[in-house]
Design a protein around this motif. Sequence first.
Motif, short mmCIF file in Angstrom:
data_model
loop_
_atom_site.label_atom_id
_atom_site.label_comp_id
_atom_site.label_asym_id
_atom_site.label_seq_id
_atom_site.Cartn_x
_atom_site.Cartn_y
_atom_site.Cartn_z
N PRO A 113 0.80 -1.23 0.00
CA PRO A 113 0.00 0.00 0.00
C PRO A 113 0.84 1.28 0.00
CG PRO A 113 -0.05 -1.05 2.16
CD PRO A 113 0.62 -2.01 1.24
N TYR A 114 2.15 1.17 0.33
CA TYR A 114 3.02 2.35 0.31
C TYR A 114 3.63 2.59 -1.07
CZ TYR A 114 2.58 2.28 5.36
OH TYR A 114 2.07 2.31 6.63
N SER A 115 3.35 1.69 -1.99
CA SER A 115 3.83 1.86 -3.36
C SER A 115 2.83 2.67 -4.18
CB SER A 115 4.03 0.49 -4.01
OG SER A 115 4.22 0.61 -5.41
N LYS A 116 3.36 3.59 -5.00
CA LYS A 116 2.49 4.38 -5.87
C LYS A 116 1.83 3.49 -6.93
CE LYS A 116 5.69 7.25 -7.19
NZ LYS A 116 6.34 8.42 -7.87
N TYR A 117 2.43 2.31 -7.14
CA TYR A 117 1.93 1.41 -8.17
C TYR A 117 1.16 0.23 -7.58
CZ TYR A 117 5.52 4.08 -10.60
OH TYR A 117 6.28 5.11 -11.11
N CYS A 118 0.76 0.36 -6.33
CA CYS A 118 0.02 -0.72 -5.68
C CYS A 118 -1.21 -1.10 -6.50
CB CYS A 118 -0.42 -0.28 -4.28
SG CYS A 118 -1.29 -1.54 -3.35
N GLY A 119 -1.33 -2.40 -6.80
CA GLY A 119 -2.42 -2.88 -7.64
C GLY A 119 -1.96 -3.28 -9.03
N SER A 120 -0.69 -2.95 -9.35
CA SER A 120 -0.15 -3.28 -10.66
C SER A 120 0.72 -4.53 -10.56
CB SER A 120 0.68 -2.11 -11.20
OG SER A 120 1.90 -1.98 -10.47
N CYS A 121 1.35 -4.90 -11.68
CA CYS A 121 2.32 -5.99 -11.69
C CYS A 121 3.71 -5.39 -11.56
CB CYS A 121 2.20 -6.79 -12.99
SG CYS A 121 3.33 -8.19 -13.09
N LYS A 122 4.58 -6.04 -10.78
CA LYS A 122 5.91 -5.50 -10.52
C LYS A 122 6.83 -5.55 -11.74
CE LYS A 122 5.91 -7.07 -5.70
NZ LYS A 122 6.54 -8.02 -4.75
N VAL A 123 6.57 -6.46 -12.64
CA VAL A 123 7.49 -6.65 -13.77
C VAL A 123 6.74 -6.55 -15.09
CG1 VAL A 123 9.12 -8.08 -12.49
CG2 VAL A 123 7.19 -9.17 -13.61
N PRO A 124 7.40 -6.05 -16.13
CA PRO A 124 6.76 -6.00 -17.45
C PRO A 124 6.66 -7.40 -18.05
CG PRO A 124 9.03 -5.22 -17.57
CD PRO A 124 8.73 -5.42 -16.13
N PRO A 125 5.76 -7.59 -18.99
CA PRO A 125 5.53 -8.93 -19.57
C PRO A 125 6.78 -9.60 -20.13
CG PRO A 125 3.83 -7.39 -20.28
CD PRO A 125 4.86 -6.57 -19.56
N LYS A 126 7.63 -8.84 -20.78
CA LYS A 126 8.79 -9.46 -21.45
C LYS A 126 9.79 -10.05 -20.45
CE LYS A 126 11.14 -4.98 -21.90
NZ LYS A 126 11.70 -4.01 -22.88
N ASN A 127 9.76 -9.58 -19.19
CA ASN A 127 10.70 -10.08 -18.19
C ASN A 127 10.03 -10.96 -17.14
OD1 ASN A 127 12.64 -8.46 -19.41
ND2 ASN A 127 12.26 -6.75 -18.02
N PHE A 128 8.76 -11.27 -17.33
CA PHE A 128 7.97 -11.89 -16.27
C PHE A 128 8.60 -13.16 -15.72
CE2 PHE A 128 4.53 -14.45 -14.54
CZ PHE A 128 3.83 -13.54 -13.77
N PRO A 146 11.63 3.06 -5.67
CA PRO A 146 11.99 3.53 -7.01
C PRO A 146 10.80 3.54 -7.95
CG PRO A 146 12.72 1.27 -6.70
CD PRO A 146 12.21 1.73 -5.37
N GLU A 147 10.95 4.37 -8.99
CA GLU A 147 9.92 4.43 -10.03
C GLU A 147 9.96 3.16 -10.86
OE1 GLU A 147 7.81 7.01 -10.42
OE2 GLU A 147 8.70 8.10 -8.72
N GLN A 148 8.81 2.77 -11.38
CA GLN A 148 8.81 1.66 -12.34
C GLN A 148 9.43 2.17 -13.64
OE1 GLN A 148 5.78 -1.10 -12.93
NE2 GLN A 148 4.92 -0.99 -10.88
N ARG A 149 10.16 1.29 -14.30
CA ARG A 149 10.91 1.72 -15.49
C ARG A 149 10.00 2.36 -16.53
NH1 ARG A 149 13.97 -3.10 -14.53
NH2 ARG A 149 12.64 -4.29 -15.94
N SER A 150 8.96 1.67 -16.88
CA SER A 150 7.97 2.22 -17.81
C SER A 150 6.68 1.44 -17.64
CB SER A 150 8.46 2.11 -19.26
OG SER A 150 7.44 2.55 -20.15
N ILE A 151 5.77 2.03 -16.91
CA ILE A 151 4.53 1.35 -16.63
C ILE A 151 3.75 1.07 -17.91
CG2 ILE A 151 3.12 3.41 -16.28
CD1 ILE A 151 3.07 0.20 -14.14
N GLU A 152 4.01 1.87 -18.96
CA GLU A 152 3.32 1.67 -20.23
C GLU A 152 3.72 0.35 -20.89
OE1 GLU A 152 0.82 3.53 -21.20
OE2 GLU A 152 1.10 4.69 -19.39
N ASP A 153 4.87 -0.19 -20.49
CA ASP A 153 5.30 -1.49 -21.04
C ASP A 153 4.32 -2.60 -20.67
OD1 ASP A 153 7.51 -0.34 -22.13
OD2 ASP A 153 8.90 -1.00 -20.57
N HIS A 154 3.50 -2.35 -19.66
CA HIS A 154 2.57 -3.37 -19.19
C HIS A 154 1.31 -3.43 -20.05
CE1 HIS A 154 4.35 -3.77 -14.93
NE2 HIS A 154 5.21 -3.13 -15.69
N LEU A 155 1.12 -2.45 -20.90
CA LEU A 155 -0.05 -2.45 -21.77
C LEU A 155 0.22 -3.27 -23.02
CD1 LEU A 155 -1.49 1.18 -21.71
CD2 LEU A 155 -2.67 -0.90 -21.06
#
Length: 486
Positions: free
Chosen positions: A105-120, A462-471
């Motif tokens: 809950p302390y992450s700005k990206y809470c609710g997302s996936c930690k890793v992009p699809p290509k590195n899953f 840290p910031e996620q590298r590129s959250i748009e990579d998850h789309l």
Amino acid sequence: MAAFKLNPPFDHRLQNQSLINNQTKNNFSLQLKKTVKPFTTTCTTSTSISKQIENTISVHDNRRKMLGPDNWPGMLDPMDPVLRSELIRYGEMAQACYEAFDNNPYSKYCGSCKVPPKNFFQDLGMDSSGYEITSYIYSSNTSNLIPKFFIKSIDSDGPWNPMVNWIGYVAVSNDETTTRLGRRDIVIVWRGTVTKLEWMEDLMNFLKPVSAQKLASRDPNIKVMAGFLHIYTDKDQSCPYSKFSAREQLLAEVTRLTKIYGQKGEKMSLTITGHSLGSALATLSAYDIAESELDKVDKMQKIPISVISFSGPRVGNIRFKKRVEELGIKVLRVFNIHDTVPNVPGVLLNERTSTLVQRIADWTTFSYSHIGEELALDHRRSPYVKEKLDFVSMHSLELLLHLLDGYHGKLERKFWVASGRDIALVNKDGDILKHEYLIPPNWLQVENKGLRKNQKGEWKLPEQRSIEDHLTPHDVELHLRKLGLA
């Protein structure tokens, strides 16, 4: 992106011999004596050895091709070793959802996936999975039926929509795995809940016709649990990750993939899996795909659909069960007999009640039925596991995979891990193993809770590298138009 330790590969062997007591070693030695032929001094040329290995691999691969759902009943008792390895593989793909999900809950990206699809799979220590992610699936919370299922950040102004959660993924077998299986396997994996068992209170409310949420249905009385239905169909068009519902994202991706491999003339299979709540979504989505006829490549070929359900609750009523069976969907339910979740909803009215009572109760909103073959496991058979566990521990997927690895049939009372799967994994997110094995409970942790020092010397997430990579880059709307859904 938040830093976290990579998990050990799921298929590695027990490396710490001190974890195995003397009795286990003796049992293992006894098994070797029973199964290994005495060594002889007869010389064998390298060509002959290569031929023997080649024949062994050929037999092994042919058995894999025979492990279709139609053959499940005869392979569960005694347990076919190759089927066991396949089931564990799908279970590990479901377990990966828990470890990839950002529930901090302390992450700005809470609710997302930690890793992009290509590195899953690589980031989760599953390099040898044999599959590649093709798309992520997201779900929205726009209904008051599902508040506790969704995890959100305490930062309401963060970059991630608090009404949207990553809910699973679609993956496809690579060429090597496809050759081994004899088919291109399209896998759909649904994430379970990370909020312990509070979701049961949220979702176990009432049955709702699937047609009410515009799912294909030939019978208006086919009903499923309303909470499951809304997780599957709700959407928030203000967010790019949930512009389309989980259902729409999934159907578009299945359409895209079956077209690609259908045009190549490849044999395909659809395998859908999940744990707990994820298994309910797996069953519901399997029905939806088949009822929408997305399993038909052409008039000559129908793609077999299988559901591997881990610790799943009942999903719908008797009519839902019958329709799933009519559509040819094969379901295998794997569960711990001491787990409470597979017994709900429908504690009083379910598939075990008389046919007459079922017919009468089918018109109510509290009559449910399980579907398919079952593989019932008992955690008390394992010498590694505490006899008394709490409800959450008995529901653990890692525990279930451990039991699956040690199961050899109803008549075989002895328990031994067939693949040597590390027993330490059982305590990854629980306190399940007996203390004598010296495995700390809940040992899987994010290093420094994800905090890293930045250039200023400050500890920050840290910031996620590129959250748009998850789309997914694929045109979901284009495929939905072709399906008449947009």
